[in-house]
Enzyme design. Sequence first.
Site, PDB file in Angstrom:
ATOM      1  N   ARG A  46      21.257 -12.755  61.665  1.00  0.00           N
ATOM      2  CA  ARG A  46      21.907 -12.067  62.795  1.00  0.00           C
ATOM      3  C   ARG A  46      22.142 -10.595  62.438  1.00  0.00           C
ATOM      4  O   ARG A  46      22.052  -9.717  63.288  1.00  0.00           O
ATOM      5  CB  ARG A  46      23.198 -12.778  63.201  1.00  0.00           C
ATOM      6  CG  ARG A  46      23.966 -12.059  64.298  1.00  0.00           C
ATOM      7  CD  ARG A  46      24.829 -12.958  65.191  1.00  0.00           C
ATOM      8  NE  ARG A  46      25.616 -13.940  64.465  1.00  0.00           N
ATOM      9  CZ  ARG A  46      26.681 -13.651  63.710  1.00  0.00           C
ATOM     10  NH1 ARG A  46      27.075 -12.414  63.557  1.00  0.00           N
ATOM     11  NH2 ARG A  46      27.334 -14.626  63.097  1.00  0.00           N
ATOM     12  N   TYR A  98      16.400  -1.160  87.992  1.00  0.00           N
ATOM     13  CA  TYR A  98      15.955  -2.552  87.904  1.00  0.00           C
ATOM     14  C   TYR A  98      17.059  -3.473  88.448  1.00  0.00           C
ATOM     15  O   TYR A  98      18.235  -3.304  88.111  1.00  0.00           O
ATOM     16  CB  TYR A  98      15.662  -2.838  86.428  1.00  0.00           C
ATOM     17  CG  TYR A  98      15.234  -4.236  86.109  1.00  0.00           C
ATOM     18  CD1 TYR A  98      13.951  -4.666  86.415  1.00  0.00           C
ATOM     19  CD2 TYR A  98      16.102  -5.116  85.482  1.00  0.00           C
ATOM     20  CE1 TYR A  98      13.553  -5.955  86.109  1.00  0.00           C
ATOM     21  CE2 TYR A  98      15.707  -6.406  85.163  1.00  0.00           C
ATOM     22  CZ  TYR A  98      14.436  -6.818  85.486  1.00  0.00           C
ATOM     23  OH  TYR A  98      14.044  -8.089  85.181  1.00  0.00           O
ATOM     24  N   ASP A 170      16.312   4.521  80.519  1.00  0.00           N
ATOM     25  CA  ASP A 170      15.493   3.306  80.510  1.00  0.00           C
ATOM     26  C   ASP A 170      14.050   3.765  80.750  1.00  0.00           C
ATOM     27  O   ASP A 170      13.680   4.144  81.858  1.00  0.00           O
ATOM     28  CB  ASP A 170      15.976   2.353  81.613  1.00  0.00           C
ATOM     29  CG  ASP A 170      15.187   1.038  81.649  1.00  0.00           C
ATOM     30  OD1 ASP A 170      14.059   1.003  81.123  1.00  0.00           O
ATOM     31  OD2 ASP A 170      15.710   0.056  82.223  1.00  0.00           O
ATOM     32  N   LYS A 195       7.847  -5.882  78.633  1.00  0.00           N
ATOM     33  CA  LYS A 195       6.846  -5.291  79.512  1.00  0.00           C
ATOM     34  C   LYS A 195       5.723  -4.670  78.669  1.00  0.00           C
ATOM     35  O   LYS A 195       5.104  -5.360  77.886  1.00  0.00           O
ATOM     36  CB  LYS A 195       7.528  -4.292  80.461  1.00  0.00           C
ATOM     37  CG  LYS A 195       8.845  -4.803  81.045  1.00  0.00           C
ATOM     38  CD  LYS A 195       8.687  -5.973  82.012  1.00  0.00           C
ATOM     39  CE  LYS A 195       9.995  -6.664  82.325  1.00  0.00           C
ATOM     40  NZ  LYS A 195      11.081  -5.827  82.787  1.00  0.00           N
TER      41      LYS A 195
HETATM   42  C1  PLP Z   1      12.461  -5.878  82.921  1.00  0.00           C
HETATM   43  C2  PLP Z   1      13.306  -4.675  82.921  1.00  0.00           C
HETATM   44  C3  PLP Z   1      14.604  -4.692  82.375  1.00  0.00           C
HETATM   45  C4  PLP Z   1      15.208  -5.954  81.817  1.00  0.00           C
HETATM   46  O1  PLP Z   1      14.522  -6.404  80.683  1.00  0.00           O
HETATM   47  P1  PLP Z   1      14.382  -7.965  80.265  1.00  0.00           P
HETATM   48  O2  PLP Z   1      13.505  -7.873  79.064  1.00  0.00           O
HETATM   49  O3  PLP Z   1      13.788  -8.694  81.412  1.00  0.00           O
HETATM   50  O4  PLP Z   1      15.749  -8.446  79.937  1.00  0.00           O
HETATM   51  C5  PLP Z   1      15.327  -3.514  82.385  1.00  0.00           C
HETATM   52  N1  PLP Z   1      14.809  -2.377  82.896  1.00  0.00           N
HETATM   53  C6  PLP Z   1      13.566  -2.328  83.432  1.00  0.00           C
HETATM   54  C7  PLP Z   1      13.063  -1.049  83.995  1.00  0.00           C
HETATM   55  C8  PLP Z   1      12.777  -3.472  83.458  1.00  0.00           C
HETATM   56  O5  PLP Z   1      11.569  -3.419  84.006  1.00  0.00           O
END
Ligand code: PLP
Length: 380
Positions: A46, A98, A170, A195
């Site tokens: 962890r 998101y 982000d 992604k």
């Molecule tokens: C998918 C996504 C998230 C969340 O991520 P997870 O891996 O699904 O928890 C946050 N911001 C953006 C822009 C995303 O496309």
Amino acid sequence: MKFDTKVVQAGMTPDPTTGAILPPIYQTATYVLEEVGKDKGFDYTRSSNPTRQVLENLLATIESGKYGIAFASGMSAVDSCMKLLKSGDHVICSDDVYGGVSRHFNQILVNYGLKFTYVDSSNPDKIENAIQPNTKLIWVETPTNPLLKITDLEAVGKIAKSHKILFGVDSTFATPVFLKPLEFGADLVMHSTTKYLSGHNQIIGGAVITNRQDLFDQLKFVQKTIGAVPGPFDCWLTILGIKTLDLRMKKHDTNAQAVAEYLEAHPKVSKVTYPGLPSHPSYNVAKTQMSGFSGMISFELTGGIPAGKTVMNSVKLAQLAESLGAVETMITHPATMTHADVPKDEREARGLTDGLVRISVGIENPDDIIADLEQALDKA
Ligand SMILES: *Cc1c(COP(=O)(O)O)cnc(C)c1O
């Protein structure tokens, strides 16, 4: 080292015991001490794990940052950034974030005393005007999901700095191939590694990269304390994904440009949003701060909801699926899928119409992707 070398080679040293070219998957929860008080730098997974450490160093390197931290998901990466704040603190956030992020802020974090104001972050003045005495964080997504709004990071970075407010970006849609938010004054860069970074729909993961030692120390503390850690195998799969990130992103980008131009010329399509089209409202900002426009497109059909449904049910090569940023082309209906939790009136106020379709353009041959859309649009 150039970027396309870094993604393949950075931090990769043959395993000292076996010479294995790839980092081993250290699938262990704990580590045996040599004697009391003497470990080999690891005590409990962890807190840290050698496979995760390779990924974390790689994440820092590709963002040209000092410190990388890997999380169990993009959402736990966002949540950990929010844990830098205290009850009563105020956050200014892009209005088109998101769906999972706004759900987290509005349905969970508000219960812990955090306050949120959503603004169209493609207009930096709106961010500056929303600053309050207790504003501690500006959180932007660029490009946003799904409307692909672009934030001028240099302008917002200056605002954040002059008001001594933390600035988090982000950067999931852009990836470090096309955008390096730290260079524009961001304190925190966040990715859903689910992604493009992992790229093959093979894991759920997240990351935060920073140049600031104080933020890194706090985030490491949050990570190990709440246990928002990815497993060693997921880390390893992400490392493997990153090795082809540069190659994949260039193909996503050229494919998406071709698909966007095709859609823009189609009589049944009323609007196409892609940062690489001169018709995009922030085309010039996108061109200045990004070296490519990535693989996400959203568009609207003249036939509204019924036409959208027909297209989505008629595509064969494109997969009707949530998520994005993988090698396969995927198509989504935000109003009923990714943003179903956003109330309808709020969705409409934000421009998330029921007829909006989002495509994550994959790395297949662009002619095949376009032919698939063509046969689906013929039916609409
Ligand atoms: C998918 C996504 C998230 C969340 O991520 P997870 O891996 O699904 O928890 C946050 N911001 C953006 C822009 C995303 O496309």
